[in-house]
Design an enzyme around this catalytic site. Structure first.
Site, mmCIF file in Angstrom:
data_model
loop_
_atom_site.group_PDB
_atom_site.id
_atom_site.type_symbol
_atom_site.label_atom_id
_atom_site.label_comp_id
_atom_site.label_asym_id
_atom_site.label_seq_id
_atom_site.Cartn_x
_atom_site.Cartn_y
_atom_site.Cartn_z
ATOM 1 N N CYS A 159 0.833 -1.205 0.000
ATOM 2 C CA CYS A 159 0.000 0.000 0.000
ATOM 3 C C CYS A 159 0.869 1.256 0.000
ATOM 4 O O CYS A 159 2.048 1.225 0.332
ATOM 5 C CB CYS A 159 -0.925 -0.020 1.219
ATOM 6 S SG CYS A 159 -2.328 1.115 1.051
ATOM 7 N N ASP A 180 -6.072 -3.621 11.692
ATOM 8 C CA ASP A 180 -4.916 -2.746 11.798
ATOM 9 C C ASP A 180 -4.732 -2.330 13.257
ATOM 10 O O ASP A 180 -5.615 -2.521 14.089
ATOM 11 C CB ASP A 180 -5.142 -1.508 10.918
ATOM 12 C CG ASP A 180 -3.875 -0.748 10.578
ATOM 13 O OD1 ASP A 180 -2.787 -1.138 11.056
ATOM 14 O OD2 ASP A 180 -3.973 0.243 9.826
#
Length: 215
Positions: free
Chosen positions: A10, A133
């Site tokens: 990412c 996360d």
């Protein structure tokens, strides 16, 4: 024997970094649309990067509490396979976005303690995938990409009804342990494969995927 682990790289901002991720075997590439991030990209920049991604590698747009006008512009300009929602979007908002844009949605959930796990059930019925996360620390300006890990024991041996990705503080040195501790089959990394904020390192990308897959 190599493990079947899918990796998302990412925060890509340059064509060379996209190529490095693809060549290393990434299953997903992610582009950040959040001005406070050092990995933020503009629509035309993202379009050019996305057009260089070969078939079979999923293109993901990370947004944070984006309104319809922002998402209209984004989806109208950039060829995408997933929308990743990394803000405070409610389950109802997730459903609305899925219906409006016809794209599968990855909903990010920040974890700091056991109480945060309840969010997983709340979003499991509306998202297509979850991204588990680390919750950002107090005062953080970004909801992710803070190079922080959470206690992996909180989700060890957990199984949810939809696919999920593990994120937060992952890097080439700890990724094999993260897979062993959590049973994750998909991983998301950004700062852990960078030479500097927003600047990816091709060698770290290769090492991360190699170590994740046990190759």
């Amino acid at each position: 024997m190599a493990r079947d682990i899918r990796v998302k790289i990412c925060g890509l901002t340059a064509a060379a970094d996209v190529s490095a991720a693809v060549e290393a075997g990434a299953a997903y590439v992610g582009f950040v649309f959040f001005e406070k991030s050092p990995r933020n990209v503009g629509l035309m920049q993202a379009r050019a990067l996305a057009l260089g991604v070969p078939p079979g590698v999923a293109k993901v747009a990370l947004t944070v509490d984006a309104d319809d006008a922002t998402l209209d512009a984004l989806t109208g300009q950039v060829p995408l396979d997933f929308l990743q929602l990394h803000g405070e979007e409610s389950p109802a908002r997730v459903s609305q976005i899925k219906a409006r844009y016809g794209l599968p949605v990855i909903k990010a959930i920040g974890i700091a303690g056991a109480a945060d796990l309840a969010q997983i059930d709340a979003y499991s019925g509306v998202a297509d995938q979850l991204l588990i996360d680390a919750k950002p620390p107090p005062g953080a300006t970004r909801p992710g990409g803070n190079a922080l890990a959470f206690d992996w024991g909180l989700i060890a041996e957990r199984d949810w009804a939809l696919p999920w990705l593990l994120a937060g503080g992952l890097n080439p040195d700890n990724v094999a342990l993260a897979v062993a501790r959590t049973g994750a089959r998909q991983l998301d990394v950004s700062s852990g494969v960078e030479a500097a904020p927003g600047i990816k390192d091709a060698g770290l990308i290769r090492a991360f995927i190699r170590n994740a897959q046990g190759a």
